[in-house]
Design a protein around this motif. Structure first.
Motif, mmCIF file in Angstrom:
data_model
loop_
_atom_site.group_PDB
_atom_site.id
_atom_site.type_symbol
_atom_site.label_atom_id
_atom_site.label_comp_id
_atom_site.label_asym_id
_atom_site.label_seq_id
_atom_site.Cartn_x
_atom_site.Cartn_y
_atom_site.Cartn_z
ATOM 1 N N TRP A 183 0.772 -1.243 0.000
ATOM 2 C CA TRP A 183 0.000 0.000 0.000
ATOM 3 C C TRP A 183 0.804 1.294 0.000
ATOM 4 O O TRP A 183 0.309 2.296 -0.492
ATOM 5 N N PRO A 184 2.060 1.370 0.515
ATOM 6 C CA PRO A 184 2.759 2.660 0.437
ATOM 7 C C PRO A 184 3.745 2.719 -0.703
ATOM 8 O O PRO A 184 4.374 1.714 -1.073
ATOM 9 N N GLY A 185 3.891 3.927 -1.265
ATOM 10 C CA GLY A 185 4.944 4.179 -2.224
ATOM 11 C C GLY A 185 6.210 4.611 -1.508
ATOM 12 O O GLY A 185 6.320 4.483 -0.280
ATOM 13 N N PHE A 186 7.144 5.137 -2.257
ATOM 14 C CA PHE A 186 8.433 5.543 -1.702
ATOM 15 C C PHE A 186 8.748 6.961 -2.187
ATOM 16 O O PHE A 186 9.201 7.138 -3.331
ATOM 17 N N ALA A 187 8.489 7.940 -1.352
ATOM 18 C CA ALA A 187 8.638 9.337 -1.763
ATOM 19 C C ALA A 187 10.101 9.669 -2.004
ATOM 20 O O ALA A 187 10.979 9.283 -1.241
ATOM 21 N N SER A 188 10.335 10.428 -3.081
ATOM 22 C CA SER A 188 11.711 10.800 -3.434
ATOM 23 C C SER A 188 11.750 12.195 -4.020
ATOM 24 O O SER A 188 10.726 12.784 -4.377
ATOM 25 N N THR A 189 12.969 12.703 -4.151
ATOM 26 C CA THR A 189 13.210 14.037 -4.689
ATOM 27 C C THR A 189 14.372 14.005 -5.653
ATOM 28 O O THR A 189 15.144 13.037 -5.677
#
Length: 212
Positions: free
Chosen positions: A204-210
């Motif tokens: 269910w969760p993604g992986f936030a990135s920049t």
């Protein structure tokens, strides 16, 4: 998959929002002094996500400023050590009370990946994962980036074991509480800072990135 990236916001607008949320009161600065501190950031860059450095306000104190449907954010009860999570090796953040990062992605294309697998892919793409303070800062500016069943981990933040050898098995994540268990029914629908196992796959969760 991007989700209304904060680069669309200018830094002065984000600075004013932090003042409206009451961030200066948590720092000990007056509103005017806080704005003055942020103006140097604004002079350097006009666009990007304005991040509150954990040395200015630890994530445990910043999380309650999150809100969804008038419900404040909270940190789960078994993560009293949230503020001990630090950037992982290879991730450096500016040594400034406020700083700016670039294009944000919620990482939904990596659902059902483990944090370890996602870190390799994020790095391969020339990006870096978000820290938990960066994730909270994003949602302060863009609350709608957190949706039911569309949440994210902040795998750039990890805690070292007390022995100094190796990392704690948890990685921070931000999602919406369903109000069950120790969360309490009053927190149903509220933004929630918790954790996931760093070596497990999660559907269910993604992986936030920049980009920076």
């Amino acid at each position: 998959m991007q989700h209304d990236s904060p680069v669309a916001f200018d830094v002065p607008t984000q600075l004013r929002r932090l003042v409206q949320l009451g961030v200066p009161a948590l720092t000990g600065y007056s509103d005017d002094d806080f704005v003055s501190m942020g103006q140097s950031v604004s002079a350097a860059t006009q666009h990007g996500l304005l991040v509150v450095h954990p040395s200015l306000i630890p994530p445990s104190a910043l999380a309650p400023l999150l809100a969804r449907d008038d419900k404040p954010g909270f940190v789960i009860v078994d993560m009293t050590d949230l503020d001990e999570f630090e950037p992982i090796e290879g991730v450096s953040i500016p040594d400034e009370p406020l700083y700016v990062i670039g294009d944000i992605d919620r990482g939904e294309d990596m659902l059902n990946w483990s944090p370890e697998e996602a870190l390799l892919e994020i790095t391969h793409r020339g990006r870096r994962p978000l820290t938990v303070s960066e994730g909270i800062s994003w949602l302060l500016q863009q609350p709608k980036a957190l949706e039911p069943n569309k949440c994210f981990m902040t795998i750039a933040s990890r805690k070292r074991k007390s022995t100094g050898k190796g990392l704690d098995a948890r990685t921070p994540a931000i999602w919406i509480s369903n109000g069950t268990g120790r969360d309490g029914s009053a927190n149903r629908g509220a933004p929630k800072v918790g954790w996931c196992w760093a070596r497990n796959r999660h559907t269910w969760p993604g992986f936030a990135s920049t980009t920076t």
